[in-house]
Design an enzyme around this catalytic site. Structure first.
Site, short mmCIF file in Angstrom:
data_model
loop_
_atom_site.label_atom_id
_atom_site.label_comp_id
_atom_site.label_asym_id
_atom_site.label_seq_id
_atom_site.Cartn_x
_atom_site.Cartn_y
_atom_site.Cartn_z
N HIS A 128 47.25 45.91 31.20
CA HIS A 128 46.30 45.46 32.26
C HIS A 128 46.21 43.94 32.16
CE1 HIS A 128 43.36 45.57 35.26
NE2 HIS A 128 42.36 46.21 34.67
N CYS A 257 35.60 45.90 29.72
CA CYS A 257 36.28 45.67 31.00
C CYS A 257 35.66 46.46 32.14
CB CYS A 257 37.77 45.97 30.87
SG CYS A 257 38.13 47.66 30.36
N ARG A 285 36.95 38.23 37.25
CA ARG A 285 38.19 38.81 37.79
C ARG A 285 38.58 38.08 39.07
NH1 ARG A 285 39.53 44.02 36.45
NH2 ARG A 285 41.52 43.45 37.39
N1 CP Z 1 38.21 46.77 34.81
C1 CP Z 1 38.86 47.28 35.87
O1 CP Z 1 40.07 47.10 36.07
O2 CP Z 1 38.04 47.95 36.72
P1 CP Z 1 38.48 48.84 37.96
O3 CP Z 1 39.19 50.05 37.42
O4 CP Z 1 37.20 49.19 38.66
O5 CP Z 1 39.40 48.05 38.84
N1 NVA Z 2 41.89 51.93 29.90
C1 NVA Z 2 41.23 52.09 31.18
C2 NVA Z 2 40.98 50.76 31.82
C3 NVA Z 2 40.16 50.84 33.09
C4 NVA Z 2 40.00 49.50 33.73
C5 NVA Z 2 42.05 53.00 32.08
O1 NVA Z 2 43.28 52.84 32.12
O2 NVA Z 2 41.47 53.85 32.74
#
Ligand code: CP
Ligand code: NVA
Length: 298
Positions: A128, A257, A285
């Site tokens: 990510h 996050c 973000r």
């Molecule tokens: N932290 C993050 O990526 O959040 P969302 O899944 O809401 O985009």
């Molecule tokens: N590890 C989590 C992050 C969400 C922003 C997922 O992949 O669902």
């Protein structure tokens, strides 16, 4: 042509450029002198849910002068089995850039290769990168350079967020500690690919000792819902709460996050005590991704 596909493949120089441009993007919101996306249309192809990533990119593209098109992958032929490389070759002839959230890292990489347009990884099972750049920007905004600092991760040490942090640690020169049950620790292969100072343990207290930043994420990532019961059982105790915060440096930051599940990876009181930081992180973000968009098209 540039892409942002992973922290692993990103150079330190590019990370530095984006981090340096994020502060001015934040300050100049609503009065940007440049509109680097003017006349351009960007597509967002999402196979997984999103609140922050979707809204921050949709707003960010527009604020930099561009148009944005949100495509839920179930609404396009991709959802019925059209190959990613064909979708990429079609979109590559119509739009100017793509932001993709999906399962397989190879799908984002194939899209970038076949579309020949700037492509941004908005979360895969492996990484990510936009979130990690934002987290580092947020930490540095509040505490100065992250180099030489200690970041402690508590919870699922084998997910996309943990892996992006691992790759960032080696590049930016901070210590990254992971407290996770044995079953959810990073693979030795990832650790050897990353290098850097990574400490892996199942001892939450040892990992939290003297940390500058305590970080956590969901125990059950998107796509792992079938394993929910087992994960909750194994990860019980791998939580950021008051007793863990007390072990960190005085004034240590707590970040998440989001979305956050109270009573699992963090308790309600600790989450609310650090809500200012956590929601600054969420807001950032927008600013950091505008810096990413600007970097990628120039
Ligand atoms: N932290 C993050 O990526 O959040 P969302 O899944 O809401 O985009
Ligand atoms: N590890 C989590 C992050 C969400 C922003 C997922 O992949 O669902």
């Amino acid at each position: 042509m540039k892409n942002l596909l992973s922290i692993e493949k990103m150079s330190r120089a590019d990370m530095d450029k984006i981090l340096a441009a994020s502060g001015p993007m934040k300050k100049e919101r609503d009065h940007h002198k440049q509109q680097p996306l003017a006349g351009k249309t960007w597509a967002m192809i999402f196979t997984k849910s999103s609140t922050r990533t979707r809204v921050s990119f949709e707003v960010g593209v527009r604020e930099l002068g561009g148009q944005v098109m949100f495509l839920n992958s179930n609404d396009i032929q991709l959802g019925r089995g059209e190959p990613i490389k064909d979708t990429a070759r079609v979109l590559g002839r119509m739009v100017h850039g793509a932001i993709i959230r999906t399962f397989k890292q190879s799908d984002v990489e194939d899209f970038a290769r076949f579309s020949n347009i700037p492509t941004i990884n908005a979360l895969t099972d492996d990484e990510h990168p936009c979130q990690i750049l934002t987290d580092i920007f947020t930490f540095e905004e509040k505490c100065g350079p992250i180099q030489g600092k200690v970041v402690t991760w508590i919870g699922d040490g084998s997910n996309n967020m943990a892996y992006s942090w691992i790759f960032a640690a080696a590049k930016l020169g901070f210590e990254f500690r992971i407290a996770a049950p044995k079953e959810y620790q990073p693979s030795p292969e990832i650790l050897s690919r990353a290098g850097g100072k990574i400490v892996v343990t199942d001892d939450v207290k040892a990992a939290a000792q003297g940390a500058d930043l305590l970080y956590t994420d969901v125990w059950i990532s998107m796509g792992q819902e079938a394993q929910a019961a087992e994960r909750i059982k194994k990860m019980a105790g791998y939580q950021i709460n008051e007793s863990v915060v007390k072990l960190a440096k005085p004034g240590a930051l707590v970040m998440h996050c989001l979305p956050a599940y109270r009573g699992k990876e963090i308790d309600e009181a600790t989450f609310e005590a650090h809500a200012q930081t956590i929601f600054d992180e969420a807001e950032n973000r927008l600013h950091v991704q505008k810096a990413i968009l600007d970097w990628i098209v120039t």
